[in-house]
Design a protein around this motif. Structure first.
Motif, PDB file in Angstrom:
ATOM      1  N   GLY A 122       0.813  -1.218   0.000  1.00  0.00           N
ATOM      2  CA  GLY A 122       0.000   0.000   0.000  1.00  0.00           C
ATOM      3  C   GLY A 122       0.836   1.252   0.000  1.00  0.00           C
ATOM      4  N   GLU A 126      -3.522   2.813  -6.078  1.00  0.00           N
ATOM      5  CA  GLU A 126      -4.789   3.349  -5.592  1.00  0.00           C
ATOM      6  C   GLU A 126      -5.246   2.623  -4.334  1.00  0.00           C
ATOM      7  OE1 GLU A 126      -7.716   3.288  -8.638  1.00  0.00           O
ATOM      8  OE2 GLU A 126      -6.452   4.303 -10.121  1.00  0.00           O
ATOM      9  N   ARG A 127      -5.871   3.363  -3.426  1.00  0.00           N
ATOM     10  CA  ARG A 127      -6.499   2.742  -2.278  1.00  0.00           C
ATOM     11  C   ARG A 127      -7.750   1.989  -2.736  1.00  0.00           C
ATOM     12  NH1 ARG A 127      -4.607   4.309   2.735  1.00  0.00           N
ATOM     13  NH2 ARG A 127      -5.742   2.419   3.337  1.00  0.00           N
ATOM     14  N   ASP A 134      -5.165  -1.413   2.921  1.00  0.00           N
ATOM     15  CA  ASP A 134      -6.625  -1.418   2.854  1.00  0.00           C
ATOM     16  C   ASP A 134      -7.236  -2.280   3.946  1.00  0.00           C
ATOM     17  OD1 ASP A 134      -6.753   0.289   0.687  1.00  0.00           O
ATOM     18  OD2 ASP A 134      -6.840  -1.309  -0.795  1.00  0.00           O
TER      19      ASP A 134
END
Length: 417
Positions: A122, A126-127, A134
């Protein structure tokens, strides 16, 4: 291929200087080959274990025995080896997701992990894509010191202060960092220190590129989970895909639940006719690794004599199969890779070009003329287009073919001057 008298003489000079080093590599290969053969005998390997299974794969004796052999070779209680693991990155992902839970901390103590793990953790991307972040897993990092050693005092203080640290992560090899590779002895010393402070943490070692380079593996010095790819060292150039995870019984069990599902773990997994190539791969692995190490030593000698910074140097200890050559420019990096490609047995006619490779933050140029796509134990070279434009060279199924690749790369580099 024809090479200039300058390069031919330089190669002869290198081989004379490397004679003792080559003998040392052969001695390690003998010890490791003996370990492999002892494991084969102890586990009564027979032709029946090469048979294929389908569907659930229940009762696949070949699969189960190979798991036990890898556990023995890696110095651990348990292991699983699966041809369906697509890469070292996927194997590492299985292990990390198996051990970490929401609220836990992943603590990398050898600097930033390899580029392809950034989105898994992470740190980039993108989250919402399903990274560890996440799922509520935090990340900490401590870099190696200026001499390429663990900052042990800082690591232990962090472990004492932050009880949420669940996994201490060690990347044995350099990845795309300009640092030294860690030895099994160094890793063992840190594990001993970590366990004195926190017995409850899992120490996970990314073992990619390091298997069979020494006579011990991280599992022999207390690692809780050791992870690697079969299209690198332990597949011996025979495995066409796959990965392994080896460690304590509990760590392997938890990882296996991410491989298949909770409650099933290693009980399932059809081998689909791949068993023989995996057995042959680990049988060949010590010898094949020795060929790759000799090729890397030759590369270090040749390119240092040509004026390039290299790491490790030809007469320094080696703890993985990777050789770094700082080419100094994007043109130099591309020329190096062109030469390796021209000196490869497959796709020698192809010209490598930099591209936006999935999982990497910089454009990457790669030379890979092997029989198995992405195989790093075969002759290959790659590097991100960022200063100091380092070529990361590895592999060589045979020393003779590796030598041709090195001389081809040197010829391309000389053409730039």
């Amino acid at each position: 291929m024809q090479f200039s008298e300058k390069l031919t003489n330089l190669a002869a000079e290198a081989e004379a200087a490397l004679a003792v080093r080559f003998a040392e590599i052969d001695a390690v290969s003998f010890v490791n080959t003996n370990r492999v053969m002892d494991a084969f005998r102890a586990h009564r390997v027979s032709d029946s274990m090469f048979q294929s299974s389908s569907g659930y794969g229940h009762g696949d004796k070949g699969r189960e025995t190979l798991d036990s052999i890898f556990a023995e070779l890696m110095g651990t209680e348990a292991a699983f080896v699966r041809h369906g693991i697509t890469s070292g990155t996927q194997a590492l992902t299985i292990g990390l997701f198996g051990l970490l839970r929401p609220g836990d901390v992943l603590y990398s103590v050898a600097g930033k992990p390899y580029d392809t793990l950034e989105e898994v953790i992470g740190l980039s991307g993108e989250r919402g894509n399903g990274s560890l972040a996440d799922f509520g897993v935090s990340y900490r990092q401590t870099d190696l010191d200026g001499d390429g050693k663990f900052c042990t005092a800082e690591i232990l203080e962090t472990l004492k202060r932050d009880s949420a640290v669940k996994v201490v992560f060690i990347q044995r090899s350099k990845g795309y960092l300009n640092r030294k590779t860690l030895s099994v002895a160094q890793i063992g010393e840190l594990i001993e220190a970590v366990k004195r402070v926190r017995k409850d943490v899992y120490v996970v070692v990314d073992n990619c590129y390091g298997e069979f380079v020494e006579t011990r593996e991280p599992g022999h010095v207390g690692a809780d989970l050791v992870i690697g790819s079969l299209i690198k060292n332990p597949g011996g150039g025979m495995a066409e895909c796959g990965g392994y995870l080896a460690g304590s019984a509990r760590a392997v069990e938890l990882a296996s639940y991410r491989l298949t599902s909770v409650g099933i773990g290693t009980e399932q997994g059809a081998t689909m006719g791949q068993n023989k190539s995996l057995y042959k791969g680990v049988f060949y692995a010590p010898h094949t690794v020795a060929q790759a190490l000799k090729t890397s030593c030759l590369a270090a000698y040749v390119f240092e004599k040509l004026g390039y910074a290299v790491e490790p140097k030809w007469d320094e200890p080696r703890y993985d199969i990777i050789q770094m050559v700082q080419t100094g420019s994007d043109e130099g990096l591309c020329a190096f890779c062109r030469g390796i490609q021209k000196g490869s047995p497959v796709d020698a006619f192809v010209t490598p070009e930099p591209w936006e490779m999935p999982g990497y933050t910089d454009r990457v140029v790669m030379a890979a003329g092997g029989f198995t796509q992405g195989s790093s134990i075969e002759l290959s070279a790659d590097g991100p287009l960022r200063a100091p434009f380092t070529a990361y060279f590895q592999g060589g199924l045979t020393y003779e073919s590796g030598k041709i690749g090195i001389l081809s790369a040197a010829a391309e580099m000389l053409a730039l001057k």
